[in-house]
Design a protein around this motif. Structure first.
Motif, PDB file in Angstrom:
ATOM      1  N   ALA A   1       0.843  -1.202   0.000  1.00  0.00           N
ATOM      2  CA  ALA A   1       0.000   0.000   0.000  1.00  0.00           C
ATOM      3  C   ALA A   1       0.878   1.251   0.000  1.00  0.00           C
ATOM      4  O   ALA A   1       1.936   1.267   0.646  1.00  0.00           O
ATOM      5  CB  ALA A   1      -0.899  -0.005   1.237  1.00  0.00           C
ATOM      6  N   THR A   2       0.460   2.273  -0.711  1.00  0.00           N
ATOM      7  CA  THR A   2       1.209   3.536  -0.719  1.00  0.00           C
ATOM      8  C   THR A   2       0.892   4.292   0.574  1.00  0.00           C
ATOM      9  O   THR A   2      -0.053   3.937   1.299  1.00  0.00           O
ATOM     10  CB  THR A   2       0.771   4.416  -1.903  1.00  0.00           C
ATOM     11  OG1 THR A   2      -0.619   4.729  -1.691  1.00  0.00           O
ATOM     12  CG2 THR A   2       0.942   3.705  -3.234  1.00  0.00           C
ATOM     13  N   GLU A   3       1.644   5.350   0.832  1.00  0.00           N
ATOM     14  CA  GLU A   3       1.407   6.124   2.054  1.00  0.00           C
ATOM     15  C   GLU A   3      -0.020   6.694   2.067  1.00  0.00           C
ATOM     16  O   GLU A   3      -0.692   6.705   3.098  1.00  0.00           O
ATOM     17  CB  GLU A   3       2.432   7.261   2.190  1.00  0.00           C
ATOM     18  CG  GLU A   3       3.839   6.785   2.548  1.00  0.00           C
ATOM     19  CD  GLU A   3       3.888   5.842   3.754  1.00  0.00           C
ATOM     20  OE1 GLU A   3       3.338   6.208   4.796  1.00  0.00           O
ATOM     21  OE2 GLU A   3       4.464   4.743   3.631  1.00  0.00           O
ATOM     22  N   ILE A   4      -0.474   7.156   0.898  1.00  0.00           N
ATOM     23  CA  ILE A   4      -1.838   7.732   0.827  1.00  0.00           C
ATOM     24  C   ILE A   4      -2.878   6.652   1.104  1.00  0.00           C
ATOM     25  O   ILE A   4      -3.828   6.850   1.874  1.00  0.00           O
ATOM     26  CB  ILE A   4      -2.068   8.402  -0.552  1.00  0.00           C
ATOM     27  CG1 ILE A   4      -1.125   9.607  -0.658  1.00  0.00           C
ATOM     28  CG2 ILE A   4      -3.523   8.811  -0.750  1.00  0.00           C
ATOM     29  CD1 ILE A   4      -1.054  10.250  -2.015  1.00  0.00           C
ATOM     30  N   GLU A   5      -2.670   5.475   0.484  1.00  0.00           N
ATOM     31  CA  GLU A   5      -3.610   4.371   0.723  1.00  0.00           C
ATOM     32  C   GLU A   5      -3.641   4.016   2.214  1.00  0.00           C
ATOM     33  O   GLU A   5      -4.709   3.794   2.794  1.00  0.00           O
ATOM     34  CB  GLU A   5      -3.191   3.134  -0.091  1.00  0.00           C
ATOM     35  CG  GLU A   5      -3.564   3.237  -1.562  1.00  0.00           C
ATOM     36  CD  GLU A   5      -2.975   2.102  -2.403  1.00  0.00           C
ATOM     37  OE1 GLU A   5      -3.479   1.885  -3.504  1.00  0.00           O
ATOM     38  OE2 GLU A   5      -2.004   1.455  -1.967  1.00  0.00           O
TER      39      GLU A   5
ATOM     40  N   GLU B   1     -10.385  -6.521   0.902  1.00  0.00           N
ATOM     41  CA  GLU B   1     -11.564  -6.092   0.134  1.00  0.00           C
ATOM     42  C   GLU B   1     -11.594  -4.567  -0.016  1.00  0.00           C
ATOM     43  O   GLU B   1     -11.764  -4.032  -1.119  1.00  0.00           O
ATOM     44  CB  GLU B   1     -12.805  -6.555   0.897  1.00  0.00           C
ATOM     45  CG  GLU B   1     -14.033  -6.694   0.058  1.00  0.00           C
ATOM     46  CD  GLU B   1     -15.176  -7.265   0.917  1.00  0.00           C
ATOM     47  OE1 GLU B   1     -16.095  -6.504   1.210  1.00  0.00           O
ATOM     48  OE2 GLU B   1     -15.057  -8.441   1.338  1.00  0.00           O
ATOM     49  N   GLN B   2     -11.358  -3.877   1.101  1.00  0.00           N
ATOM     50  CA  GLN B   2     -11.403  -2.417   1.070  1.00  0.00           C
ATOM     51  C   GLN B   2     -10.266  -1.840   0.231  1.00  0.00           C
ATOM     52  O   GLN B   2     -10.459  -0.873  -0.529  1.00  0.00           O
ATOM     53  CB  GLN B   2     -11.356  -1.875   2.511  1.00  0.00           C
ATOM     54  CG  GLN B   2     -11.488  -0.390   2.639  1.00  0.00           C
ATOM     55  CD  GLN B   2     -12.835   0.142   2.063  1.00  0.00           C
ATOM     56  OE1 GLN B   2     -13.796  -0.618   1.909  1.00  0.00           O
ATOM     57  NE2 GLN B   2     -12.860   1.403   1.714  1.00  0.00           N
ATOM     58  N   LEU B   3      -9.107  -2.475   0.327  1.00  0.00           N
ATOM     59  CA  LEU B   3      -7.933  -2.011  -0.440  1.00  0.00           C
ATOM     60  C   LEU B   3      -8.225  -2.158  -1.937  1.00  0.00           C
ATOM     61  O   LEU B   3      -7.962  -1.256  -2.743  1.00  0.00           O
ATOM     62  CB  LEU B   3      -6.695  -2.819  -0.031  1.00  0.00           C
ATOM     63  CG  LEU B   3      -5.350  -2.323  -0.569  1.00  0.00           C
ATOM     64  CD1 LEU B   3      -5.037  -0.922  -0.039  1.00  0.00           C
ATOM     65  CD2 LEU B   3      -4.217  -3.279  -0.156  1.00  0.00           C
ATOM     66  N   GLU B   4      -8.803  -3.322  -2.292  1.00  0.00           N
ATOM     67  CA  GLU B   4      -9.136  -3.557  -3.711  1.00  0.00           C
ATOM     68  C   GLU B   4     -10.150  -2.544  -4.205  1.00  0.00           C
ATOM     69  O   GLU B   4     -10.043  -1.985  -5.293  1.00  0.00           O
ATOM     70  CB  GLU B   4      -9.647  -4.978  -3.908  1.00  0.00           C
ATOM     71  CG  GLU B   4      -8.479  -5.957  -4.013  1.00  0.00           C
ATOM     72  CD  GLU B   4      -8.917  -7.415  -3.916  1.00  0.00           C
ATOM     73  OE1 GLU B   4     -10.145  -7.666  -3.838  1.00  0.00           O
ATOM     74  OE2 GLU B   4      -8.010  -8.275  -3.896  1.00  0.00           O
ATOM     75  N   LYS B   5     -11.159  -2.264  -3.365  1.00  0.00           N
ATOM     76  CA  LYS B   5     -12.203  -1.312  -3.696  1.00  0.00           C
ATOM     77  C   LYS B   5     -11.576   0.062  -3.958  1.00  0.00           C
ATOM     78  O   LYS B   5     -11.857   0.733  -4.959  1.00  0.00           O
ATOM     79  CB  LYS B   5     -13.195  -1.209  -2.525  1.00  0.00           C
ATOM     80  CG  LYS B   5     -14.636  -1.203  -2.963  1.00  0.00           C
ATOM     81  CD  LYS B   5     -15.535  -0.920  -1.798  1.00  0.00           C
ATOM     82  CE  LYS B   5     -16.339  -2.127  -1.405  1.00  0.00           C
ATOM     83  NZ  LYS B   5     -17.110  -1.882  -0.173  1.00  0.00           N
TER      84      LYS B   5
END
Ligand code: MEV
Length: 438
Positions: free
Chosen positions: A407-411, A431-435
């Motif tokens: 994940a990036t810092e923003i993510e 799931e949330q990351l994919e979304k």
């Protein structure tokens, strides 16, 4: 099927890796790169690490964290902790802050005896053996003088030697049971060297003892080794405060907290399944400091758990009670630690960890380490009897999952915000990351 390898230790590091890659990693270049990625550019530092053990192919990193604000016997410490498990350092820091505001931790070394044994077989009259061992004690002590001289200069050495008859448990089995004071060193090499010398003298003297029969002269040493069970090398760590100062939760009174906490400790005192997990929490704190300071965590683990079952049942290391309106929480554990010798002067991070702790004596390190264990257990029980353990754990776990998924810092920022209001599970995070990414 891979064939056994001969002369593996003679191969250089590169050759060992190539052999590994060819036989176990399908010649996978990426796997080789992973091993090499952890090599240190500083050749001298790398050589130092290569030579700690045998057949070294890479370095294995553990994070080194800091738990500040530990007020122990009136002095503030920051604890270096080497551990891979998330939440442990955070929990230690929280417990340190909590108890720092309530007078801090008290820790006291109770005793510092280390133990070694020469295990041997003697076929004959036990009373003759008794006389023989008493008679040769001066010779035993004389024989180890070259080994003990320096230790004696530092105030340590051999405390006493006794003969133990174990023939009721094992035919012809006796021990020379030796107590040592090893001052600031953990003392394993010192103890083992003394014991091996004792074994030599014991056998030689028996062989030429004219009061012995032929069988008795044939005294057989089986082995000579220190014991990692050190019930007389113990330290007590404790905290206390008025019951009404105990709870920080407006929905729970101090009394309610104390009673629930004490009940949780009682369960660990009488229930081995719970006691093991309870003590594992204690060891989260202890092992992390033991590792960071270059001590032998396997020895500590083995000794501590034996101590936890010394009365026949495996039980809690920690105890708690209320006395005259005061909540008291404490633990006594065996800890054989050193601040000189071994890795302490070799491993740069170990040296640094000891500097961070202001170069403690072995006794001070015993106190600090015991406090880390008590703090960790307090933090775990506090979570367990209030919010539950997963709340804190999963927050830290969230970061691990995000890192695993690059994940990036923003993510990360957005996900942390999202999961302040949602339940963290591995699948909900993915799931949330994919979304978010789609
Ligand atoms: C986890 O590493 C340690 C705990 O399980 C300890 C405990 O249950 O007391 C939280």
């Amino acid at each position: 099927m891979t064939k056994p390898v001969n002369g593996f230790s003679k191969l250089n590091k590169e050759e060992k890796i190539n052999w590994l890659a060819k036989n176990y990693l399908n010649n996978n270049d990426a796997a080789i790169s992973v091993l090499k990625q952890y090599w240190n550019e500083d050749q001298e530092l790398q050589k130092l690490h290569d030579e700690f053990i045998e057949n070294t192919v890479s370095n294995f990193y553990l994070p080194l964290g800091l738990a500040p604000n530990f007020l122990i016997n009136g002095k503030y410490h920051v604890l270096p902790m080497a551990i891979e498990e998330s939440s442990v350092v955070a929990a230690a820091s929280k417990a340190a802050k909590f108890w720092g505001e309530r007078g801090g931790f008290k820790a006291t070394v109770l005793n510092t005896k280390k133990i070694g044994q020469v295990h041997f077989l003697f076929q004959g009259d036990p009373s003759k053996l008794d006389v023989f061992v008493t008679n040769i004690k001066p010779k035993l002590k004389e024989a180890v003088k070259p080994i003990t001289r320096n230790m004696e200069k530092r105030g340590g050495g051999i405390l006493d030697i006794s003969l133990i008859n174990k023939t009721d448990k094992l035919e012809n089995y006796y021990q020379l049971f030796v107590n040592f004071d090893t001052r600031d060193s953990m003392g394993a090499n010192f103890i083992n060297s003394c014991l091996e010398k004792f074994a030599e003298v014991l056998q030689e003297e028996a062989n030429k003892n004219e009061d012995f029969t032929k069988e008795e002269k044939d005294l057989k040493v089986i082995m000579s080794i220190l014991s990692n069970y050190v019930p007389e090398c113990t330290v007590k760590a404790e905290v206390s405060c008025p019951v009404d100062k105990l709870s920080e939760d407006p929905n729970m009174s101090g009394k309610e907290f104390a009673e629930k906490f004490i009940q949780a400790v009682r369960i660990a005192e009488i229930e081995p399944y719970r006691a093991v997990t309870h003590n594992k929490g204690v060891m989260n704190g202890i092992d992390a400091v033991v590792l960071a300071t270059g001590n032998d965590f396997r020895a500590v683990e083995a000794g501590v758990h034996a101590y936890a079952s010394r009365n026949g049942d495996y039980t809690s290391l920690t105890h708690a009670k209320i006395e005259d309106g005061i909540f008291k929480f404490w633990m006594e554990i065996p800890l054989a630690l050193g601040t000189v010798g071994g890795l302490t002067s070799l491993h740069p991070l170990v040296k640094l960890a000891l500097d961070i702790l202001q170069r403690p004596t072995a006794n001070e390190l015993m106190e600090i380490t015991a406090v880390a264990g008590l703090a960790q257990n307090f933090a775990a029980l506090r979570s367990l009897i209030t919010t539950g353990i997963q709340q804190g754990h999963m927050k830290m776990h969230l970061m691990n999952i995000l890192n695993q998924n690059k994940a990036t810092e923003i993510e990360k920022e957005e996900m942390v915000e999202y999961f302040t209001h949602h339940t963290i599970t591995h699948s909900s995070v993915i799931e949330q990351l994919e979304k978010m990414r789609s």
